[in-house]
Write a protein that holds these residues in place. Sequence first.
Motif, short mmCIF file in Angstrom:
data_model
loop_
_atom_site.label_atom_id
_atom_site.label_comp_id
_atom_site.label_asym_id
_atom_site.label_seq_id
_atom_site.Cartn_x
_atom_site.Cartn_y
_atom_site.Cartn_z
N ILE A 85 0.68 -1.22 -0.53
CA ILE A 85 -0.02 -0.02 0.40
C ILE A 85 1.02 1.52 0.23
O ILE A 85 2.34 1.33 0.50
CB ILE A 85 -0.82 0.18 0.95
N VAL A 87 -1.73 -0.01 -4.84
CA VAL A 87 -2.25 -0.69 -3.91
C VAL A 87 -0.86 -2.15 -5.61
O VAL A 87 -2.24 -2.19 -6.00
CB VAL A 87 -3.86 -1.43 -3.81
N LEU A 92 -9.46 2.85 0.78
CA LEU A 92 -8.65 2.00 0.66
C LEU A 92 -9.56 0.61 0.02
O LEU A 92 -9.47 0.36 -1.35
CB LEU A 92 -8.11 1.34 1.62
#
Lengths: 230, 256, 223
Positions: free
Chosen positions: B6, B64, B51
Amino acid sequence: MLFGIEWDTSGPLVFAISILPILLLGMWVTIQATVLGFAVALVLGLIWAILKGAPSRLISWPAMLFTEFLRDTPLIVQLFFLYYVLPEFGIILPAFLTGALALGLQYSAYTSEVYRAGLEAISREQREAARALNLTTIRTFTHVIIPQAVPRIVPAMGNYLVSIMKDVPVLSVVTVLEMLNVGRIIGDRTFNYLIPLSMVGGLYLIMTLVASAGLRLLDNWLPKQGIPLK
Amino acid sequence: MTDTIIKFDKVVKRFGDVTVLNELDFTVKRGEKVSIIGPSGSGKSTVLRILMTLEGIEGGVVTVDGEPLWHEGADMTPASEAHLRKMRAQLGMVFQSFNLFPHMTVLRNITEAPVKVLGLNRVAAKARAEELLDLVGLADQAAKYPHQLSGGQQQRVGIARALAMRPNILLFDEPTSALDPELVGEVLTVIGKLAEEHDLTMLLVTHEMRFAREISDRVLFFDQGRICEEGTPEDLFTAPVEDRTREFLGSILKES
Amino acid sequence: MHWTDYLPALLEGAWVTVQLTVYSTILGSILAFVAGIGKLSPNSLLRGIAVVYIEVFRGTSLLVQLFWLYFALPIVGQVLGIDLRIPPVVAGVLALGLNIGAYGAEIVRGAIQSVHHDQHEAARALNFTPRQTLLNVTIPQAVPEMMPSFGNLAVQNLKDTALVSLISLGDMTFRAEQLRNFTQDSTTIYSMLLLMYFGMALVLTAMMRGLEHRVGRWRRAGV
């Protein structure tokens, strides 16, 4: 001609303009029937609500059955019943009053529920507090319960007012000259149903929008916590 | 396969006039267990929601596993729904209010997405669900409806439901904040087990400091939309560098 | 004449009433879902059509709508050069269906909006498509919310079928009018008619309550 006004069938727009005053006269009948029907519904509804709340089941059960009966049977049939049966018992009313009575009767079943729900919503604590303060029953009612119940009841009653207005055309079956009947008669006589009926539809839409807007204003104006006593 | 799974790169998030995240930068390594702590309104949950593609961003890039999340293509156009769906498959979320489907049994809650989204057949989905219910200690509750379970049990089902989709990254948005104190432990036990036994990347927003300290590889302290301080649990909890961190930890300790 | 002599005609009318109620309720239910969901659509054209439909059919009287379809629509057809005359039964089912569809649409919309936003987030997190979310998550939770209001609407629809007698459709009210014209026995005939409607309404209410019960089973599990 209708209501003493002639119409002009030379062209669609001219026709529409010429029948507008006639339709508006029909609208006036519609409005009168609505208001009268609503008044009857308010009064009768209160009576049923009181009867339904009676401690004795001998009174409350028949009242509940009767309002359920009113609620579950069509307005037009109730209207026919009043129109044809009342005279057989010697009661002869003009068609307009019979119509308003039928409207009022049908909707009294709904308004009685609004009264009951509105009153019940005023919590028992309020009534007990009033009793603890030694207010008489009548004072409790007029100074504590009703000022709080009214703002709650008004929106629902307002909706029924609009519904009554939309049910007024049913009165045409007993020859009441409300707006739809007027439109239909013009159509019968000129063979042009499209313009009168479409105008009736449009006018109804306007009436509904105006009434709904008016109700919203009233709803905003009413204080939510209860009408203040001066 | 890079090590970073991430990456937040100068991410900006606004709600109306309020800027919740102001050019936020941070990275998370594959398999890392990261806890995010901080006062309410500091933007912690917003990071998770971004996210999980529940919220978009107004600036910056979220990456990601090497691919941009909210952008696509070489020219970085805003992501299409198809792209979001593709990316979303790598993530799973456990919600503060569990958000179980009330009209489905526990078993169905867990199998529904694998069947409808992943195309798994019902038998395989059921087997997977039963395995997961075992993992969270609710094997005998499969036929119950959510409202018949306690909050702690519901949250454990929520964890199983998220795991059923086999995400690489599992996000926990204050998983125990809505629970009665007695029920917090059972959920933390499950999360702890997950942390220990699986190499899932986990991001945990929580107020349970002791727990965060136990399971995390790294702790991020958020304040007013930026990372005020970050470090290993030992460093951050025992010797915080920033005043604000000290202040926050102090007030938390005073409560407990 | 004895009241039992009126039964055959009234029962024939009752059968027409039942069929009208069933068909218009089915049409109305479909329209209610289409318009109710349509009103929530992100597509502004769909939303616009839904809003116009709902406002027009809720804002005007059912009788106006019925008369318009039966008397005015053919004239539109004349102007356009196509035959738009519809038989009374079609006009009846259409008007009734369109009318309760509009009221039902608001009920459907309200129920769908009452499903908590959290549910949609959970579905999105699990990667359901918007359609999957609507069909598997939102609607199953919205349906039990709709049922009580739908029950009232069904009874209202039953009552409204009486209006089709005004376009000479042979329902219960029409047959009663015919009988009255013939025998002048208003009291007996209309009392029977009222009782028959009352009976049908009670049966319909019981059926709707049964449906409500079935649809809300998951809410009561284990209680």
